[in-house]
Design a protein around this motif. Structure first.
Motif, PDB file in Angstrom:
ATOM      1  N   PRO A 253      -5.480 -18.787   7.953  1.00  5.30           N
ATOM      2  CA  PRO A 253      -4.944 -18.119   9.145  1.00  5.30           C
ATOM      3  C   PRO A 253      -3.530 -18.588   9.512  1.00  5.30           C
ATOM      4  O   PRO A 253      -2.772 -17.841  10.138  1.00  5.30           O
ATOM      5  N   ALA A 254      -3.187 -19.806   9.108  1.00  5.91           N
ATOM      6  CA  ALA A 254      -1.843 -20.310   9.384  1.00  5.91           C
ATOM      7  C   ALA A 254      -0.798 -19.722   8.429  1.00  5.91           C
ATOM      8  O   ALA A 254       0.405 -19.890   8.651  1.00  5.91           O
ATOM      9  N   ASP A 255      -1.242 -19.071   7.368  1.00  4.29           N
ATOM     10  CA  ASP A 255      -0.354 -18.447   6.386  1.00  4.29           C
ATOM     11  C   ASP A 255      -0.841 -17.029   6.153  1.00  4.29           C
ATOM     12  O   ASP A 255      -1.396 -16.702   5.100  1.00  4.29           O
ATOM     13  N   PRO A 256      -0.653 -16.133   7.134  1.00  2.90           N
ATOM     14  CA  PRO A 256      -1.250 -14.797   7.039  1.00  2.90           C
ATOM     15  C   PRO A 256      -0.707 -13.984   5.877  1.00  2.90           C
ATOM     16  O   PRO A 256       0.437 -14.159   5.452  1.00  2.90           O
ATOM     17  N   LEU A 257      -1.543 -13.112   5.380  1.00  3.35           N
ATOM     18  CA  LEU A 257      -1.165 -12.166   4.335  1.00  3.35           C
ATOM     19  C   LEU A 257      -0.424 -11.002   4.977  1.00  3.35           C
ATOM     20  O   LEU A 257      -0.905 -10.398   5.946  1.00  3.35           O
ATOM     21  N   TYR A 258       0.748 -10.660   4.466  1.00  6.28           N
ATOM     22  CA  TYR A 258       1.485  -9.503   4.966  1.00  6.28           C
ATOM     23  C   TYR A 258       1.010  -8.255   4.225  1.00  6.28           C
ATOM     24  O   TYR A 258       0.981  -8.232   2.997  1.00  6.28           O
ATOM     25  N   VAL A 259       0.632  -7.256   4.997  1.00  7.46           N
ATOM     26  CA  VAL A 259       0.157  -5.985   4.460  1.00  7.46           C
ATOM     27  C   VAL A 259       1.250  -4.962   4.747  1.00  7.46           C
ATOM     28  O   VAL A 259       1.471  -4.568   5.890  1.00  7.46           O
ATOM     29  N   VAL A 260       1.946  -4.541   3.702  1.00  5.92           N
ATOM     30  CA  VAL A 260       3.082  -3.638   3.838  1.00  5.92           C
ATOM     31  C   VAL A 260       2.621  -2.247   3.417  1.00  5.92           C
ATOM     32  O   VAL A 260       2.200  -2.046   2.268  1.00  5.92           O
ATOM     33  N   ALA A 261       2.678  -1.299   4.341  1.00  7.12           N
ATOM     34  CA  ALA A 261       2.107   0.027   4.115  1.00  7.12           C
ATOM     35  C   ALA A 261       3.181   1.093   4.280  1.00  7.12           C
ATOM     36  O   ALA A 261       3.879   1.122   5.298  1.00  7.12           O
ATOM     37  N   ILE A 262       3.279   1.970   3.289  1.00  6.97           N
ATOM     38  CA  ILE A 262       4.302   3.022   3.319  1.00  6.97           C
ATOM     39  C   ILE A 262       3.681   4.391   3.031  1.00  6.97           C
ATOM     40  O   ILE A 262       4.301   5.256   2.416  1.00  6.97           O
ATOM     41  N   GLY A 263       2.464   4.581   3.493  1.00  8.91           N
ATOM     42  CA  GLY A 263       1.769   5.853   3.351  1.00  8.91           C
ATOM     43  C   GLY A 263       0.765   5.999   4.474  1.00  8.91           C
ATOM     44  O   GLY A 263       0.827   5.282   5.489  1.00  8.91           O
ATOM     45  N   ALA A 264      -0.159   6.927   4.319  1.00 13.25           N
ATOM     46  CA  ALA A 264      -1.260   7.019   5.275  1.00 13.25           C
ATOM     47  C   ALA A 264      -1.959   5.665   5.337  1.00 13.25           C
ATOM     48  O   ALA A 264      -2.141   5.000   4.315  1.00 13.25           O
ATOM     49  N   ILE A 265      -2.388   5.270   6.525  1.00 14.26           N
ATOM     50  CA  ILE A 265      -2.862   3.905   6.747  1.00 14.26           C
ATOM     51  C   ILE A 265      -4.373   3.770   6.531  1.00 14.26           C
ATOM     52  O   ILE A 265      -5.008   2.809   6.959  1.00 14.26           O
ATOM     53  N   THR A 266      -4.953   4.693   5.786  1.00 16.38           N
ATOM     54  CA  THR A 266      -6.405   4.761   5.584  1.00 16.38           C
ATOM     55  C   THR A 266      -6.973   3.497   4.959  1.00 16.38           C
ATOM     56  O   THR A 266      -8.002   2.967   5.419  1.00 16.38           O
ATOM     57  N   ASN A 267      -6.360   3.008   3.883  1.00 17.23           N
ATOM     58  CA  ASN A 267      -6.896   1.826   3.199  1.00 17.23           C
ATOM     59  C   ASN A 267      -6.946   0.621   4.132  1.00 17.23           C
ATOM     60  O   ASN A 267      -7.927  -0.130   4.151  1.00 17.23           O
ATOM     61  N   VAL A 268      -5.889   0.426   4.894  1.00 16.16           N
ATOM     62  CA  VAL A 268      -5.805  -0.731   5.789  1.00 16.16           C
ATOM     63  C   VAL A 268      -6.805  -0.595   6.931  1.00 16.16           C
ATOM     64  O   VAL A 268      -7.512  -1.554   7.274  1.00 16.16           O
ATOM     65  N   ALA A 269      -6.883   0.589   7.526  1.00 16.56           N
ATOM     66  CA  ALA A 269      -7.843   0.810   8.605  1.00 16.56           C
ATOM     67  C   ALA A 269      -9.272   0.613   8.111  1.00 16.56           C
ATOM     68  O   ALA A 269     -10.118   0.035   8.809  1.00 16.56           O
ATOM     69  N   SER A 270      -9.558   1.077   6.902  1.00 18.56           N
ATOM     70  CA  SER A 270     -10.895   0.903   6.334  1.00 18.56           C
ATOM     71  C   SER A 270     -11.228  -0.571   6.178  1.00 18.56           C
ATOM     72  O   SER A 270     -12.344  -1.009   6.498  1.00 18.56           O
TER      73      SER A 270
ATOM     74  N   ASN B  31      12.069 -13.890  -1.488  1.00 17.98           N
ATOM     75  CA  ASN B  31      11.533 -13.780  -0.131  1.00 17.98           C
ATOM     76  C   ASN B  31      10.059 -13.419  -0.068  1.00 17.98           C
ATOM     77  O   ASN B  31       9.432 -13.603   0.983  1.00 17.98           O
ATOM     78  N   MET B  32       9.510 -12.901  -1.164  1.00 15.26           N
ATOM     79  CA  MET B  32       8.128 -12.438  -1.108  1.00 15.26           C
ATOM     80  C   MET B  32       7.473 -12.488  -2.484  1.00 15.26           C
ATOM     81  O   MET B  32       8.128 -12.307  -3.503  1.00 15.26           O
ATOM     82  N   THR B  33       6.171 -12.736  -2.467  1.00 20.82           N
ATOM     83  CA  THR B  33       5.349 -12.667  -3.670  1.00 20.82           C
ATOM     84  C   THR B  33       4.390 -11.498  -3.511  1.00 20.82           C
ATOM     85  O   THR B  33       3.544 -11.494  -2.604  1.00 20.82           O
ATOM     86  N   VAL B  34       4.538 -10.485  -4.351  1.00 21.02           N
ATOM     87  CA  VAL B  34       3.659  -9.316  -4.292  1.00 21.02           C
ATOM     88  C   VAL B  34       2.382  -9.652  -5.061  1.00 21.02           C
ATOM     89  O   VAL B  34       2.408  -9.829  -6.272  1.00 21.02           O
ATOM     90  N   GLU B  35       1.277  -9.740  -4.321  1.00 22.38           N
ATOM     91  CA  GLU B  35       0.013 -10.145  -4.937  1.00 22.38           C
ATOM     92  C   GLU B  35      -0.793  -8.965  -5.469  1.00 22.38           C
ATOM     93  O   GLU B  35      -1.608  -9.144  -6.392  1.00 22.38           O
ATOM     94  N   ALA B  36      -0.624  -7.791  -4.899  1.00 26.82           N
ATOM     95  CA  ALA B  36      -1.393  -6.622  -5.345  1.00 26.82           C
ATOM     96  C   ALA B  36      -0.708  -5.364  -4.848  1.00 26.82           C
ATOM     97  O   ALA B  36       0.045  -5.381  -3.865  1.00 26.82           O
ATOM     98  N   LEU B  37      -0.982  -4.264  -5.547  1.00 30.26           N
ATOM     99  CA  LEU B  37      -0.478  -2.947  -5.183  1.00 30.26           C
ATOM    100  C   LEU B  37      -1.671  -2.015  -4.990  1.00 30.26           C
ATOM    101  O   LEU B  37      -2.593  -1.999  -5.812  1.00 30.26           O
ATOM    102  N   TYR B  38      -1.648  -1.240  -3.899  1.00 28.65           N
ATOM    103  CA  TYR B  38      -2.744  -0.336  -3.576  1.00 28.65           C
ATOM    104  C   TYR B  38      -2.243   1.106  -3.557  1.00 28.65           C
ATOM    105  O   TYR B  38      -1.157   1.388  -3.040  1.00 28.65           O
TER     106      TYR B  38
ATOM    107  N   ASP C  39       0.861  -1.179   0.000  1.00 27.80           N
ATOM    108  CA  ASP C  39       0.000   0.000   0.000  1.00 27.80           C
ATOM    109  C   ASP C  39       0.899   1.231   0.000  1.00 27.80           C
ATOM    110  O   ASP C  39       1.648   1.456   0.954  1.00 27.80           O
ATOM    111  N   THR C  40       0.841   2.049  -1.057  1.00 23.98           N
ATOM    112  CA  THR C  40       1.848   3.086  -1.245  1.00 23.98           C
ATOM    113  C   THR C  40       1.287   4.385  -1.819  1.00 23.98           C
ATOM    114  O   THR C  40       0.465   4.364  -2.740  1.00 23.98           O
TER     115      THR C  40
END
Length: 304
Positions: A126-143, A50-57, A28-29
């Motif tokens: 739940p045993a394989d949680p999605l990592y949400v990486v945020a580098i801006g205002a956290i509005t999308n994630v909080a919503s 190390n990571m698979t980027v599934e989507a960009l917000y 989320d950027t």
């Protein structure tokens, strides 16, 4: 008032450990706000081991580069598309985010990004949680958390926000823009890896000459990042600039480069200061970054 599920303390602490394996993530950027987001997007997409980027917000922002949060989000969306094209990764979906900040602590802002995060998280084991990486205002994630509180059990949030916990204030751009959203992610109990800015990510300074030596000429993305840095100042004599946003990707690539500790989740005062409460749930906070190791890794990956 929204009620969030509570992770058992042992499970929360386990989620706050470095994953130690390849993970799935969404990024989320506010990509048009600064020059560092472009570096972070490239770093994430070049870290496929190390990571698979599934989507960009696209996240909203409002400063001299935008006429308001909606304009900032749209400009960020277009910049994400541009970076994605340069890297030849049109396979990764990009979603528009919020056009405004949370109007109240319990009122989400509907957007493609928040809705996609809900759907993607709820489809996760739940045993394989999605990592949400945020580098801006956290509005999308909080919503997304307000839309579906159960995603708290299926995600780990890694956020560049606030200043070091010992800093005199925490009036930092990402945190300051949306106080309701910032308080929510610190209060709700979501597994949170916090990477502060001043005092921590501020170690990640680089110069034009360093980028000329190690980034320029390394494909289209290397030239783009170099030109972006070149244009950020009219005078590069004795000048360096912080590339803040790569810090979150660096922690995921190697936690030894980003020493951290478990701390009680702080509160945010009305005048944007940290308030420490030993009765609160735990988060992980990065307190130092080994600058040279991070830039070495970034430069090597861009050159691939």
């Amino acid at each position: 008032m929204t009620t969030f599920p509570t992770l058992p303390a042992s499970q929360l602490v386990q989620r706050l450990e470095h994953p130690g394996r390849k993970i799935r993530l969404v990024l989320d950027t506010d990509a048009f706000n600064e020059i560092d987001d472009q570096f972070a997007i490239a770093y994430a997409l070049k870290s496929a081991d190390n990571m698979t980027v599934e989507a960009l917000y696209a996240a909203p922002f409002f400063n001299e580069l935008s006429s308001g949060p909606a304009d900032g989000m749209e400009k960020s969306y277009q910049e994400i598309l541009n970076i994605r094209r340069i890297l030849g990764r049109e396979d990764i979906p990009v979603y528009r985010g919020s056009t405004g900040y949370l109007p109240a602590s319990d009122q989400p802002v509907e957007s493609e990004a928040a809705r996609n995060l809900v759907n993607r998280a709820m489809a996760s084991d739940p045993a394989d949680p999605l990592y949400v990486v945020a580098i801006g205002a956290i509005t999308n994630v909080a919503s997304a958390l307000l839309m579906e509180p159960r995603i708290l059990e299926r995600i780990v949030l890694v956020w560049l926000g606030g200043h070091a916990l010992h800093w005199s204030d925490t009036k930092e751009f990402n945190l300051f823009q949306d106080l309701h959203a910032s308080r929510l992610v610190l209060d709700c109990g979501v597994p949170l890896i916090l990477v502060p800015c001043l005092g921590v990510a501020s170690h990640l300074q680089t110069s034009l000459s360093e980028l000329r030596d190690f980034v320029k000429g390394q494909g289209e993305i290397g030239d783009y990042l170099f030109e972006t840095y070149l244009s950020c100042s009219d005078d590069h004599f004795a000048y360096s600039r912080v590339i803040w946003d790569i810090a979150v990707i660096a922690w995921l690539n190697n936690p030894e480069w980003c020493p951290s500790a478990l701390v009680h989740s702080p509160r945010i005062s009305e005048d944007f200061r940290w308030m420490h409460d030993p009765l609160r749930h735990m988060i992980r906070s990065v307190h130092f970054i080994r600058r040279d190791e991070v830039f070495r890794d970034l430069f090597l990956r861009i050159a691939r």
